[in-house]
Design an enzyme around this catalytic site. Structure first.
Site, short mmCIF file in Angstrom:
data_model
loop_
_atom_site.label_atom_id
_atom_site.label_comp_id
_atom_site.label_asym_id
_atom_site.label_seq_id
_atom_site.Cartn_x
_atom_site.Cartn_y
_atom_site.Cartn_z
CD GLU A 21 12.82 7.19 5.23
OE1 GLU A 21 12.54 6.06 5.97
OE2 GLU A 21 11.82 8.16 4.92
CB CYS B 175 -8.33 3.15 -10.33
SG CYS B 175 -7.18 4.14 -9.49
CB CYS C 48 -6.70 2.45 -5.83
SG CYS C 48 -8.22 3.01 -5.74
CB CYS D 159 -7.95 7.25 -5.01
SG CYS D 159 -8.07 6.93 -6.74
NE ARG E 102 3.61 5.71 6.49
CZ ARG E 102 4.98 5.65 6.87
NH1 ARG E 102 5.64 6.68 7.01
NH2 ARG E 102 5.80 4.70 6.63
CG ASN F 37 7.56 9.11 3.05
OD1 ASN F 37 8.82 9.54 3.24
ND2 ASN F 37 7.25 8.03 3.58
CD GLU F 38 9.49 4.29 2.13
OE1 GLU F 38 8.44 3.45 2.80
OE2 GLU F 38 10.60 4.09 2.66
#
Ligand code: GLA
Length: 701
Positions: free
Chosen positions: A340, A195, A190, A149, A145, A183-184
């Site tokens: 969490e 980029c 990259c 980029c 996961r 998520n996080e």
């Protein structure tokens, strides 16, 4: 990609005021967000739930068991992009609607994750270059996961599409009270062409002319002068693996900005379509690729992921405590939630650590509350039978048996609802602050000083010393206001600019006590070494000059206090020459034995202590805390036994005192006054017993 998606019109970046209940987006409203009010008057007590991985026939039973344990909140959906959009442009939320219906019938509200941390296989197949490229130039492929980029236009377009659809579908569903973005966030770095172009553009916006950039970065060194913006590289792998530290620091800032604009892209869509839902994201405490104090302006409140078992070096309690305080400090000390919270043994391919007694999970969850959390959501409801995290224990194991972890969490579920009226509206108030400098942390990553150097370890050392005397500590960032504090500790303040020096000077002049340590004032904001005598711009404040220093290699060094006590020290030794400061300790060994190592300088109405090395003994730090208390009138609490924590929240006229026992032994703490047990209503004597792995919540008017 279809034409309609290609021609998707960018969302106008106008913030629309949310309902008064939520206090509106923080960027347009200074009112603090009230998490308990948001969760319909209930302290958020939740689990991270993955119904998609279990037969639907089990959902009702799950909801019943949750409700029986006092669970009133779930987070769901943060990796479900392909289930929500199984085919490009075709959305299916029916499964999630069914899960929400069952949960809400059991009084459980939800935060839905925007599922962008796990882009679907079909998106990678169509646009392989949405994947990030690593520093060696190798493109990540589908699997796992988070390997996207942040600057790829196809990925941004696909993000707009799924976030828009999710917000449209749930904007009027009362079971959904908010969204967690991604998520996080915070990886991977990259190095692809998107980029690269974005970084060159970022540099152009920042420096305006190549001359200015070349001067700021000192590209005269090794003939790196750029004559076109398109020549500027990313800090990818080079022959010797090193880059100009100025370029590297700007890349860290650029990555932070890219992450922030990705978060804000999603936040704008959510606010425009679903203005009554709150927005957060789940962060990672001391994780240092991101400057959370910059990231969080677009959020309603901070949420983070707390896994105390990772913190085995710090007795498993002051580590998470510091992370809670940092997360609280990253958004003006507003109360936050844990999205969490560890509820079992962590592990992926292996089990990471040893099993904790179930009772400890309750103590860790109360610790979050003690540090300002108005919500705790346990990861995860049930351990997975599938995928990478089969070894990561949830509240329940795969067999759904109501095990000891479930039972202890259920106990807390009952307690926390009783405590809600006591907790609501209360906050952590501190007179001591720890200054975290993201620029310095990044600069130390780029040039780590010595093998033994660890920025966070210094934070812990000073933090522990105050916390062992039950003193609350806030974490502040360079742009914050320091005026509410008596004491400010700023370890290894490596990168400083004129504005920060001005603020520190004002703080000390006004009566504050500032503690600085080795390698402070060395670099300017371009990560360029100062030409001033160290500690550079801070020298007048500190009242010392540093004409020599010694990085620790193998030698044994110690410092000797004026009363003859000595403490071992390592990492780095600044050899100090006082100009106006008084000496508190000298070195004990080597050619600079007898030379000053620790000093104090009176300045205005305050003072600055400079610690030129890193003493290894906790007795040094506890002595320092006593000295600080004598000078500033800072009130110290009781000396706490090892493995016991005391923290306070307060609101008008009332202190809420948390005593937390992380040990297997009964303990007691003399809190210095008669209190009331907030759960039983009984009066408690000054000396309060705390059974093994247990908690006392006390109030005092
Ligand atoms: C993180 C993630 C979760 C899960 C846990 C455990 O905190 O946010 O999705 O992966 O770690 O590994």
């Amino acid at each position: 990609m279809r034409a309609w998606r290609k021609t998707w019109v960018a969302v106008v970046s106008v913030f629309i005021l949310a309902s008064p209940l939520l206090g509106g987006p923080q960027s347009s409203s200074p009112r603090p967000f009230n998490l308990i009010r948001w969760n319909h008057g209930k302290f958020i007590f939740g689990v991270d739930y993955y119904p998609e991985a279990w037969p639907e026939s089990q959902w009702e039973k799950d909801a019943e068991m949750m409700q029986a344990a006092g669970i009133n909140f779930v987070r769901m959906g943060e990796f479900d992009w392909v289930k929500m959009e199984p085919e490009e442009g075709h959305f299916d939320f029916s499964w999630l609607d069914r899960a929400l219906k069952i949960l809400s019938a059991h009084g459980i509200h939800a935060v839905l994750g925007t599922p962008t941390a796990a882009p679907p296989a079909w998106l990678y197949a169509e646009y392989p270059d949405i994947a990030a490229v690593n520093a060696e130039g190798i493109r990540y492929r589908f699997g796992s996961r988070r390997n996207y980029c942040l600057n790829n236009p196809h990925f941004l377009q696909a993000t707009r599409q799924i976030v828009t659809a999710l917000a449209e579908h749930y904007k009027n569903n009362p079971a959904v009270i908010g969204f967690q973005i991604d998520n996080e966030l915070g990886n991977p770095y990259c190095f692809n062409r998107y980029c690269l172009a974005a970084f060159q553009n970022w540099c152009r916006n920042k420096y305006k002319t190549l001359d200015a950039l070349n001067r700021a970065w000192g590209t005269v060194f090794w003939g790196q002068t750029y004559t076109a913006w398109s020549q500027i590289p990313l800090p990818w792998n080079t022959l010797f693996g090193v880059h100009n530290p100025s370029l590297a620091l700007d890349y860290d800032r650029f990555f932070n900005d890219s992450t922030k604009s990705y978060l804000e892209l999603q936040a704008r869509i959510l606010r425009r379509i679903a203005p009554n839902k709150a927005i957060t994201t789940n962060e990672m405490g001391l994780f240092d690729a991101i400057d959370y104090s910059k990231l969080n302006t677009a959020l309603d409140f901070v949420a983070w992921d707390n896994y105390p078992m990772f913190d085995q070096n710090h007795s498993n309690y002051f580590g998470p405590a510091l992370a809670h305080d940092l997360m609280r400090g990253s958004k003006n000390n507003q109360n936050f939630m844990v999205m969490e919270e560890e509820a079992g043994l962590p592990g992926w391919t292996m089990f990471w650590g040893h099993q904790a007694p179930a009772a400890l999970y309750r103590v860790w969850a109360y610790q979050a509350v003690a540090h300002g959390a108005d919500g705790v959501c346990f990861f995860r409801w049930r351990t997975s039978t599938y995928g990478t995290e089969q070894y990561w224990q949830g509240v329940l194991d795969q067999d759904s048996y109501p095990n000891a972890r479930y039972r202890i969490i259920a106990r807390m579920g009952k307690e926390i609802q009783r405590l809600t009226p006591v907790l609501e509206g209360s906050h952590v108030v501190s007179k001591v602050a720890l200054l975290v400098s993201p620029d310095s942390r990044w600069a130390f990553h780029i040039q780590p000083l010595t093998k033994g150097f660890n920025y966070n370890r210094q934070l812990y050392r000073y933090y522990d010393a105050f916390r062992r005397r039950a003193v609350n500590v806030d974490v502040v960032f360079p742009q914050d206001n320091f005026s509410a504090y008596k004491v400010l500790v700023a370890p290894s303040l490596f990168v400083v600019n004129a504005e920060l020096v001005r603020k520190l000077t004002q703080f000390v002049r006004g009566g504050g006590l500032l503690i600085l340590t080795y390698r402070s004032g060395v670099k300017d904001s371009h990560n360029v070494y100062t030409t001033l005598t160290l500690p550079g711009r801070l020298a007048p404040l500190v009242g010392i000059a540093i004409h020599n220093y010694d990085p620790e290699t193998t030698q044994q060094q110690k410092i000797v206090m004026s009363n003859g006590t000595s403490y071992p020290a390592d990492v780095w030794f600044d050899i100090l020459t006082p100009t106006s400061a008084r000496v508190l300790a000298t070195y004990g060994e080597d050619f600079y034995a007898g030379k000053p190592a620790v000093t104090i300088n009176r300045y205005g109405r305050g003072a600055v202590i400079y610690v030129g090395t890193e003493p290894r003994s906790s007795r040094f730090y506890s002595g320092l805390v006593q000295l600080v208390a004598r000078r500033t009138g800072l009130a110290l609490g009781p000396k706490l036994p090892n493995g016991v924590e005391m923290a306070t929240r307060q609101k008008a006229g009332e202190k809420i005192i948390f005593l937390l026992n992380y040990t297997s032994q009964p303990q007691s703490v003399d809190v210095g006054a008669v209190t009331r047990n907030a759960l039983t209503g009984q009066a408690e004597n000054e000396s309060v017993p705390i059974p093994p792995y247990d908690v006392r919540v006390l109030t005092r008017r």
